[in-house]
Design a protein around this motif. Structure first.
Motif, mmCIF file in Angstrom:
data_model
loop_
_atom_site.group_PDB
_atom_site.id
_atom_site.type_symbol
_atom_site.label_atom_id
_atom_site.label_comp_id
_atom_site.label_asym_id
_atom_site.label_seq_id
_atom_site.Cartn_x
_atom_site.Cartn_y
_atom_site.Cartn_z
ATOM 1 N N ALA A 124 8.885 10.377 -9.530
ATOM 2 C CA ALA A 124 8.404 9.072 -8.857
ATOM 3 C C ALA A 124 8.518 8.135 -10.062
ATOM 4 O O ALA A 124 8.044 8.123 -11.012
ATOM 5 C CB ALA A 124 7.018 9.043 -8.244
ATOM 6 N N ARG A 125 9.072 6.897 -9.458
ATOM 7 C CA ARG A 125 9.215 5.642 -10.397
ATOM 8 C C ARG A 125 8.230 4.660 -9.801
ATOM 9 O O ARG A 125 8.260 4.378 -8.793
ATOM 10 C CB ARG A 125 10.506 5.254 -10.493
ATOM 11 N N PHE A 126 7.338 4.204 -10.745
ATOM 12 C CA PHE A 126 6.165 3.190 -10.439
ATOM 13 C C PHE A 126 6.398 1.870 -11.147
ATOM 14 O O PHE A 126 6.615 1.964 -12.461
ATOM 15 C CB PHE A 126 4.968 3.729 -10.828
ATOM 16 N N ARG A 127 6.883 0.803 -10.236
ATOM 17 C CA ARG A 127 6.960 -0.409 -11.025
ATOM 18 C C ARG A 127 5.411 -1.178 -11.160
ATOM 19 O O ARG A 127 4.789 -1.242 -10.283
ATOM 20 C CB ARG A 127 7.930 -1.254 -10.148
ATOM 21 N N ILE A 128 5.276 -1.493 -12.426
ATOM 22 C CA ILE A 128 3.811 -2.104 -12.478
ATOM 23 C C ILE A 128 3.903 -3.654 -13.452
ATOM 24 O O ILE A 128 4.822 -3.857 -13.855
ATOM 25 C CB ILE A 128 2.909 -1.210 -13.626
ATOM 26 N N ARG A 129 2.614 -4.233 -13.078
ATOM 27 C CA ARG A 129 2.644 -5.370 -13.889
ATOM 28 C C ARG A 129 1.077 -5.697 -14.325
ATOM 29 O O ARG A 129 0.158 -4.983 -13.642
ATOM 30 C CB ARG A 129 3.145 -6.604 -12.937
ATOM 31 N N PRO A 130 0.654 -6.511 -15.198
ATOM 32 C CA PRO A 130 -0.657 -6.908 -15.495
ATOM 33 C C PRO A 130 -1.375 -7.378 -14.315
ATOM 34 O O PRO A 130 -1.116 -8.278 -13.693
ATOM 35 C CB PRO A 130 -0.508 -7.712 -16.688
ATOM 36 N N ALA A 131 -2.738 -6.778 -13.937
ATOM 37 C CA ALA A 131 -3.254 -7.168 -12.915
ATOM 38 C C ALA A 131 -3.631 -8.454 -12.968
ATOM 39 O O ALA A 131 -4.062 -9.075 -11.862
ATOM 40 C CB ALA A 131 -4.524 -6.075 -12.789
ATOM 41 N N VAL A 143 3.323 -2.066 -8.238
ATOM 42 C CA VAL A 143 3.925 -3.110 -7.442
ATOM 43 C C VAL A 143 4.636 -2.379 -6.365
ATOM 44 O O VAL A 143 4.600 -2.583 -5.193
ATOM 45 C CB VAL A 143 4.857 -4.105 -8.207
ATOM 46 N N SER A 144 5.315 -1.287 -6.697
ATOM 47 C CA SER A 144 6.076 -0.331 -5.817
ATOM 48 C C SER A 144 6.194 1.063 -6.361
ATOM 49 O O SER A 144 5.939 1.253 -7.523
ATOM 50 C CB SER A 144 7.565 -1.034 -5.489
ATOM 51 N N ARG A 145 6.529 1.980 -5.497
ATOM 52 C CA ARG A 145 6.822 3.290 -5.792
ATOM 53 C C ARG A 145 7.991 3.946 -5.143
ATOM 54 O O ARG A 145 8.141 3.549 -3.956
ATOM 55 C CB ARG A 145 5.505 3.908 -5.716
ATOM 56 N N THR A 146 8.938 4.581 -6.119
ATOM 57 C CA THR A 146 10.141 5.060 -5.567
ATOM 58 C C THR A 146 10.148 6.347 -5.904
ATOM 59 O O THR A 146 10.057 6.864 -6.876
ATOM 60 C CB THR A 146 11.452 4.344 -6.099
ATOM 61 N N GLU A 147 10.504 7.371 -4.828
ATOM 62 C CA GLU A 147 10.712 8.734 -4.986
ATOM 63 C C GLU A 147 12.051 8.948 -5.461
ATOM 64 O O GLU A 147 13.128 8.583 -4.646
ATOM 65 C CB GLU A 147 10.398 9.524 -3.588
ATOM 66 N N VAL A 190 -1.471 7.693 -6.131
ATOM 67 C CA VAL A 190 -1.310 6.448 -6.631
ATOM 68 C C VAL A 190 -0.236 5.738 -5.771
ATOM 69 O O VAL A 190 0.992 6.428 -5.687
ATOM 70 C CB VAL A 190 -1.064 6.591 -8.177
ATOM 71 N N ARG A 191 -0.280 4.802 -5.205
ATOM 72 C CA ARG A 191 0.562 4.149 -4.260
ATOM 73 C C ARG A 191 0.480 2.510 -4.638
ATOM 74 O O ARG A 191 -0.147 2.062 -5.310
ATOM 75 C CB ARG A 191 0.175 4.289 -2.660
ATOM 76 N N ALA A 192 1.524 1.603 -4.268
ATOM 77 C CA ALA A 192 1.670 0.309 -4.323
ATOM 78 C C ALA A 192 0.262 -0.232 -3.979
ATOM 79 O O ALA A 192 -0.381 -0.037 -2.991
ATOM 80 C CB ALA A 192 2.575 -0.215 -3.406
ATOM 81 N N GLY A 193 -0.168 -1.296 -4.820
ATOM 82 C CA GLY A 193 -1.607 -1.937 -4.756
ATOM 83 C C GLY A 193 -2.618 -1.448 -5.522
ATOM 84 O O GLY A 193 -3.730 -1.727 -5.716
ATOM 85 N N ASP A 194 -2.418 -0.129 -5.891
ATOM 86 C CA ASP A 194 -3.379 0.685 -6.863
ATOM 87 C C ASP A 194 -3.339 -0.068 -8.164
ATOM 88 O O ASP A 194 -2.325 -0.587 -8.562
ATOM 89 C CB ASP A 194 -3.084 1.939 -6.905
ATOM 90 N N ARG A 195 -4.395 0.369 -9.044
ATOM 91 C CA ARG A 195 -4.573 -0.069 -10.316
ATOM 92 C C ARG A 195 -4.430 1.165 -11.438
ATOM 93 O O ARG A 195 -4.985 2.242 -10.964
ATOM 94 C CB ARG A 195 -5.623 -0.988 -10.531
#
Length: 397
Positions: free
Chosen positions: A171-178, A161-165, A244-249
């Motif tokens: 880096a922190r990756f916010r994720i959710r089930p696709a 959903v998002s990536r924060t440096e 890996v960026r926002a929108g990737d799986r």
């Protein structure tokens, strides 16, 4: 429990097996990967294989289990077994794979020890192996059932959903089930496995702590980039940072891990170093949400404030807890940082209350040092819990 005849045989041969266990595990992995190269490509951590850390951890766990069987036959090393089983479950290990391991491990034992492996010796160590393997299989079956999955089928597609440096290397990756389904529940301190496909086609797996609170709709993993040019150690973290960026799986496992808070009101000491702060932050968020009232001491060590990933969260979450205090040590502090918090973590100036439960996460030398200090302050070993990123080399020391 080991049979009486096997106990005598294992006790008599344990010194010889222990002395050769490093050679045995080295040959075992060579045989295993020659017969099943897909296991090195898609299951085992190539970095840990290249460094020898996995061989060292396997040797330590076998020796520890066998020693306990002969020295303390009425007990079982449940902490060690639980830690291994949680890691296996996060990788999707299945019962059939224990047969594969058995084949190549005992071929390695026979080759290294030669004529010393009589039928009696082989039978005794076979019993040791299956006692350990079946204990792990039983725990793993329970872990799979708790997640509502078939043994080994732990993987789902998740969307970034998002990536924060957070820092130059974190880096922190916010994720959710696709598929839009709810994220599975987890306990504060647990981790997930993340599998990525690398340029050479390997699908390597690494574990990352879940750093958000269990009550949130999203999940977060925080990844520290491991440097090392083209070495396999760090190849997944470098891929995640570069690609890996926002929108990737991402292919993500169900949550596992046995470093979890107990449901009591004991005083707590939460100690971390480096990226080891991530499970600690999940614990702090849970404590804040549940309005924990017992004293909490937060300890962290890092190279500098700039290297301290999630430092703002670390401070803010501690401040939400009444009676909690954060103590940060930096090897290269900013101007004005207290002199007694400069260098490595030193608990000598901190009060550790009776009944404290301690949770440690970070590099092994850090955890050994903190554990030693806590034992000296009277904290029982049974109340000191730890998480190791990678193979548990504590067993091999």
């Amino acid at each position: 429990m080991l049979s009486e005849s096997s106990t005598a045989t294992v006790r008599a041969t344990l010194p010889a097996v222990g002395a050769a266990i490093g050679d045995i595990t080295d040959l075992f992995y060579r045989k295993l990967f020659a017969a099943h190269p897909e296991l090195l490509r898609d299951l085992f951590n190539r970095g840990n294989q290249a460094s020898g850390a996995q061989r060292q951890a396997l040797a330590g766990s076998i020796a520890a289990f066998a020693t306990q069987l002969v020295e303390r036959p009425d007990t079982r090393p449940d902490v060690m077994l639980s830690r291994i089983a949680h890691k296996h479950a996060s990788l999707g290990v299945t019962p059939a794979q224990y047969d594969v391991v058995h084949t190549h491990l005992f071929a390695a034992i026979a080759e290294v020890l030669g004529d010393a492996v009589t039928p009696e010796v082989a039978a005794a160590w076979d019993e040791v192996y299956w006692l350990m393997a079946n204990a792990l299989i039983a725990i793993e079956e329970r872990l799979y059932a708790e997640q509502g999955v078939v043994a080994g089928d732990v993987w789902r597609a998740w969307e970034v959903v998002s990536r924060t440096e957070e820092t130059d290397d974190v880096a922190r990756f916010r994720i959710r089930p696709a598929d839009g389904s709810p994220a599975p529940a987890f306990r504060p301190g647990q981790y997930v496995s993340v599998q990525v496909e690398l340029p050479d086609g390997a699908r390597q797996i690494r574990q990352y702590s879940l750093s958000g609170g269990p009550g949130s709709a999203l999940r977060s993993i925080t990844v520290k980039r491991v440097h090392g040019n083209d070495a396999p150690d760090g190849e997944v973290s470098r891929h995640l940072h570069a690609e890996v960026r926002a929108g990737d799986r991402l292919r993500v496992s169900a949550p596992y891990g046995d470093l979890v808070l107990k449901s009591d009101e004991a005083p707590l000491l939460l100690a971390s170093a480096g990226i080891g702060c991530t499970p600690i932050l999940s614990m702090l968020e849970h404590l804040a949400e549940s309005e924990h009232r017992a004293p909490v001491t937060v300890v962290h060590g890092d190279r500098s404030p700039a290297d301290h990933a999630l430092r703002t969260d670390h401070t803010a979450l501690t401040a939400k807890l009444p009676g909690a205090a954060a103590h940060f040590w930096y090897e290269n502090p900013a101007d004005g940082h207290p002199a007694d918090r400069t260098g490595l973590v030193d608990l000598s100036g901190l009060t550790v209350l009776p009944g404290t439960h301690a949770y440690l996460c970070g590099p092994l030398p850090f955890m050994r040092a903190v554990r030693t200090q806590l034992l000296a302050k009277g904290v029982p070993a049974s109340d000191i819990h730890y998480e190791v990123f990678g193979p548990d080399l504590w067993l091999a020391s």
